[in-house]
Design a protein around this motif. Structure first.
Motif, PDB file in Angstrom:
ATOM      1  N   VAL A  95     -45.177   5.983  15.792  1.00  0.00           N
ATOM      2  CA  VAL A  95     -44.813   4.794  16.534  1.00  0.00           C
ATOM      3  C   VAL A  95     -43.457   4.380  16.787  1.00  0.00           C
ATOM      4  O   VAL A  95     -42.895   3.733  17.801  1.00  0.00           O
ATOM      5  N   GLY A  96     -42.670   5.016  15.876  1.00  0.00           N
ATOM      6  CA  GLY A  96     -41.026   4.688  16.224  1.00  0.00           C
ATOM      7  C   GLY A  96     -40.765   5.330  17.568  1.00  0.00           C
ATOM      8  O   GLY A  96     -39.661   4.769  18.093  1.00  0.00           O
ATOM      9  N   TYR A  97     -41.340   6.284  17.971  1.00  0.00           N
ATOM     10  CA  TYR A  97     -40.831   6.707  19.373  1.00  0.00           C
ATOM     11  C   TYR A  97     -41.811   7.168  20.432  1.00  0.00           C
ATOM     12  O   TYR A  97     -41.509   7.142  21.634  1.00  0.00           O
ATOM     13  N   ALA A  98     -43.200   7.202  19.930  1.00  0.00           N
ATOM     14  CA  ALA A  98     -44.205   7.687  21.089  1.00  0.00           C
ATOM     15  C   ALA A  98     -44.626   6.302  21.701  1.00  0.00           C
ATOM     16  O   ALA A  98     -44.968   5.530  21.280  1.00  0.00           O
ATOM     17  N   ALA A 107     -61.537   5.437  13.787  1.00  0.00           N
ATOM     18  CA  ALA A 107     -61.129   3.915  13.575  1.00  0.00           C
ATOM     19  C   ALA A 107     -60.147   3.815  12.678  1.00  0.00           C
ATOM     20  O   ALA A 107     -59.370   2.788  12.840  1.00  0.00           O
ATOM     21  N   ARG A 108     -59.957   4.515  11.653  1.00  0.00           N
ATOM     22  CA  ARG A 108     -58.898   4.553  10.614  1.00  0.00           C
ATOM     23  C   ARG A 108     -57.632   4.618  11.405  1.00  0.00           C
ATOM     24  O   ARG A 108     -56.578   3.852  10.867  1.00  0.00           O
ATOM     25  N   LEU A 109     -57.659   5.426  12.148  1.00  0.00           N
ATOM     26  CA  LEU A 109     -56.190   5.716  12.989  1.00  0.00           C
ATOM     27  C   LEU A 109     -55.692   4.575  13.854  1.00  0.00           C
ATOM     28  O   LEU A 109     -54.621   4.032  13.928  1.00  0.00           O
ATOM     29  N   VAL A 110     -56.993   3.921  14.512  1.00  0.00           N
ATOM     30  CA  VAL A 110     -56.704   2.779  15.266  1.00  0.00           C
ATOM     31  C   VAL A 110     -55.959   1.547  14.250  1.00  0.00           C
ATOM     32  O   VAL A 110     -54.868   1.037  14.750  1.00  0.00           O
ATOM     33  N   THR A 111     -56.563   1.334  13.214  1.00  0.00           N
ATOM     34  CA  THR A 111     -56.027   0.303  12.235  1.00  0.00           C
ATOM     35  C   THR A 111     -54.798   0.695  12.063  1.00  0.00           C
ATOM     36  O   THR A 111     -53.639  -0.356  11.946  1.00  0.00           O
ATOM     37  N   ALA A 112     -54.370   1.893  11.404  1.00  0.00           N
ATOM     38  CA  ALA A 112     -53.036   1.990  11.088  1.00  0.00           C
ATOM     39  C   ALA A 112     -52.201   1.926  12.309  1.00  0.00           C
ATOM     40  O   ALA A 112     -50.731   1.417  12.151  1.00  0.00           O
ATOM     41  N   LEU A 113     -52.404   2.515  13.634  1.00  0.00           N
ATOM     42  CA  LEU A 113     -51.393   2.391  14.657  1.00  0.00           C
ATOM     43  C   LEU A 113     -51.147   1.008  14.868  1.00  0.00           C
ATOM     44  O   LEU A 113     -50.087   0.505  15.255  1.00  0.00           O
ATOM     45  N   SER A 114     -52.218   0.119  14.834  1.00  0.00           N
ATOM     46  CA  SER A 114     -52.124  -1.111  15.202  1.00  0.00           C
ATOM     47  C   SER A 114     -51.242  -2.039  14.084  1.00  0.00           C
ATOM     48  O   SER A 114     -50.178  -2.820  14.849  1.00  0.00           O
ATOM     49  N   LYS A 115     -51.419  -1.653  13.146  1.00  0.00           N
ATOM     50  CA  LYS A 115     -50.590  -2.620  11.939  1.00  0.00           C
ATOM     51  C   LYS A 115     -49.028  -2.008  12.090  1.00  0.00           C
ATOM     52  O   LYS A 115     -48.266  -2.997  12.143  1.00  0.00           O
ATOM     53  N   GLU A 118     -47.702  -3.427  15.608  1.00  0.00           N
ATOM     54  CA  GLU A 118     -47.380  -4.982  15.333  1.00  0.00           C
ATOM     55  C   GLU A 118     -46.129  -5.138  14.418  1.00  0.00           C
ATOM     56  O   GLU A 118     -45.239  -6.097  14.706  1.00  0.00           O
ATOM     57  N   ARG A 119     -45.887  -4.405  13.532  1.00  0.00           N
ATOM     58  CA  ARG A 119     -44.921  -4.632  12.641  1.00  0.00           C
ATOM     59  C   ARG A 119     -43.424  -4.308  13.235  1.00  0.00           C
ATOM     60  O   ARG A 119     -42.515  -5.265  13.045  1.00  0.00           O
ATOM     61  N   VAL A 120     -43.285  -3.350  14.200  1.00  0.00           N
ATOM     62  CA  VAL A 120     -42.041  -3.181  14.738  1.00  0.00           C
ATOM     63  C   VAL A 120     -41.977  -3.736  16.226  1.00  0.00           C
ATOM     64  O   VAL A 120     -40.959  -3.547  16.937  1.00  0.00           O
ATOM     65  N   GLY A 121     -42.980  -4.513  16.538  1.00  0.00           N
ATOM     66  CA  GLY A 121     -43.045  -5.222  17.939  1.00  0.00           C
ATOM     67  C   GLY A 121     -42.948  -4.230  19.175  1.00  0.00           C
ATOM     68  O   GLY A 121     -42.370  -4.437  20.113  1.00  0.00           O
ATOM     69  N   ARG A 122     -43.998  -3.283  19.168  1.00  0.00           N
ATOM     70  CA  ARG A 122     -43.919  -2.232  20.274  1.00  0.00           C
ATOM     71  C   ARG A 122     -45.295  -2.299  20.582  1.00  0.00           C
ATOM     72  O   ARG A 122     -46.485  -2.583  19.925  1.00  0.00           O
ATOM     73  N   GLU A 123     -45.739  -1.995  21.944  1.00  0.00           N
ATOM     74  CA  GLU A 123     -47.016  -1.629  22.717  1.00  0.00           C
ATOM     75  C   GLU A 123     -47.074  -0.224  22.589  1.00  0.00           C
ATOM     76  O   GLU A 123     -46.176   0.522  23.153  1.00  0.00           O
ATOM     77  N   VAL A 124     -48.240   0.411  22.159  1.00  0.00           N
ATOM     78  CA  VAL A 124     -48.357   1.949  22.172  1.00  0.00           C
ATOM     79  C   VAL A 124     -49.557   1.972  22.764  1.00  0.00           C
ATOM     80  O   VAL A 124     -50.673   1.475  22.533  1.00  0.00           O
ATOM     81  N   GLY A 125     -49.545   2.802  24.102  1.00  0.00           N
ATOM     82  CA  GLY A 125     -50.723   3.332  24.737  1.00  0.00           C
ATOM     83  C   GLY A 125     -51.505   4.230  23.904  1.00  0.00           C
ATOM     84  O   GLY A 125     -50.753   5.076  23.142  1.00  0.00           O
ATOM     85  N   ALA A 159     -59.093  -4.011  21.305  1.00  0.00           N
ATOM     86  CA  ALA A 159     -58.941  -5.335  20.660  1.00  0.00           C
ATOM     87  C   ALA A 159     -57.871  -5.376  19.507  1.00  0.00           C
ATOM     88  O   ALA A 159     -57.606  -6.282  19.047  1.00  0.00           O
ATOM     89  N   ALA A 160     -57.175  -4.183  19.539  1.00  0.00           N
ATOM     90  CA  ALA A 160     -56.155  -4.071  18.425  1.00  0.00           C
ATOM     91  C   ALA A 160     -54.883  -4.570  18.875  1.00  0.00           C
ATOM     92  O   ALA A 160     -54.338  -4.072  19.830  1.00  0.00           O
ATOM     93  N   PRO A 161     -54.288  -5.494  18.092  1.00  0.00           N
ATOM     94  CA  PRO A 161     -52.945  -5.927  18.397  1.00  0.00           C
ATOM     95  C   PRO A 161     -51.844  -4.593  18.433  1.00  0.00           C
ATOM     96  O   PRO A 161     -51.979  -4.079  17.497  1.00  0.00           O
ATOM     97  N   GLY A 162     -51.107  -4.840  19.714  1.00  0.00           N
ATOM     98  CA  GLY A 162     -50.183  -3.786  19.563  1.00  0.00           C
ATOM     99  C   GLY A 162     -50.511  -2.513  20.385  1.00  0.00           C
ATOM    100  O   GLY A 162     -49.719  -1.700  20.535  1.00  0.00           O
ATOM    101  N   LEU A 163     -51.799  -2.466  20.608  1.00  0.00           N
ATOM    102  CA  LEU A 163     -52.229  -1.169  21.101  1.00  0.00           C
ATOM    103  C   LEU A 163     -52.697  -1.386  22.776  1.00  0.00           C
ATOM    104  O   LEU A 163     -53.298  -2.642  22.982  1.00  0.00           O
ATOM    105  N   ARG A 164     -52.693  -0.404  23.642  1.00  0.00           N
ATOM    106  CA  ARG A 164     -53.218  -0.663  24.892  1.00  0.00           C
ATOM    107  C   ARG A 164     -54.012   0.427  25.067  1.00  0.00           C
ATOM    108  O   ARG A 164     -53.635   1.735  25.025  1.00  0.00           O
ATOM    109  N   LEU A 165     -55.084   0.175  25.633  1.00  0.00           N
ATOM    110  CA  LEU A 165     -56.260   1.177  25.741  1.00  0.00           C
ATOM    111  C   LEU A 165     -55.839   1.964  27.198  1.00  0.00           C
ATOM    112  O   LEU A 165     -55.952   1.256  28.258  1.00  0.00           O
TER     113      LEU A 165
END
Length: 239
Positions: A95-98, A107-115, A118-125, A159-165
């Motif tokens: 999440v630091g660079y992608a 689903a578990r990966l979605v949860t981890a990516l979202s968390k 959100e923590r670092v204030g990025r939006e990840v596609g 629906a996950a914060p910080g993620l964009r589908l």
């Protein structure tokens, strides 16, 4: 270095001709297809040359290689795509660079990516990786969710914060009904993309096709092709 730049420039020009010809044959505009250069196993110096040559999207599949490379090239105007199977313990680093994770398949990966996003204030596609060789509920050998699992996973990402589908990704199956049938496989992915866009209209990315089958991907309607060998050459250790 100069020789390498010339080599990469010539390879890029050849890939560009292939994409343009494939678009023309499919009645598509060239700008409808984005080239992502897969830079795995190649050094940051090659990424820097590619950037000078106008490449704007690069992809990696192993965090231990990608993280230092992305850091070394952080001054360049590049979008980094992560395309490999992603373990949750690598999420913080990725999440630091992608800018886009193309291999979201559970689903578990979605949860981890979202968390982490959100923590670092990025939006990840995020692209849902589809395993066309899997049964309706199983996962594929090389990662990916079965076609029957797309809607549920897409809903979680949306629906996950910080993620964009963003859409869907696949790798042409080596076994099963689609083995050797790349265009049929990619057309199936396009049908799945059409279904997804009924619920998520903005999720219009379709990442399919590599060096050997980019023409079939373009013919099927892919918006992004992932090309490594045809641009960078045969990877060290692969002959």
């Amino acid at each position: 270095m100069t020789d390498r730049k010339g080599e990469l420039a010539a390879n890029l020009a050849q890939v560009e001709r292939r994409i343009t010809a494939a678009c023309t044959a499919a009645g598509r505009k060239r700008e409808e297809v984005t080239l992502i250069v897969v830079t795995k196993t190649y050094p940051a110096s090659d990424v820097r040359i590619l950037s000078e040559l106008g490449v704007r999207h690069v992809a990696e599949n192993r965090d231990q290689d990608a993280a230092p490379k992305a850091a070394a090239c952080s001054d360049l105007p590049l979008s980094w795509h992560f395309v490999g199977q992603l373990q949750t313990n690598k999420v913080r680093s990725v999440v630091g660079y992608a800018d886009v994770v193309q291999s979201v398949d559970r689903a578990r990966l979605v949860t981890a990516l979202s968390k982490e996003a959100e923590r670092v204030g990025r939006e990840v596609g995020c692209l849902i990786q589809v395993a066309l060789d899997a049964g309706e509920s199983a996962r594929g050998e090389r990662g990916g969710v079965a076609p029957g699992g797309i809607a549920e996973l897409a809903g979680l990402v949306a629906a996950a914060p910080g993620l964009r589908l963003g859409g869907l990704m696949t790798v042409a199956p080596l076994t099963g009904e689609y083995a050797g049938q790349q265009q049929v496989a990619f057309e199936r992915l396009m049908d799945l993309s059409t279904d997804l866009r009924r619920t998520h209209p903005a999720a219009n990315m379709v990442s399919a096709g590599m060096s050997a089958d980019l023409e079939q991907a373009v013919a099927a309607g892919a918006t992004h092709v992932r090309v490594g060998t045809a641009v960078l050459g045969v990877r060290p250790g692969l002959g």
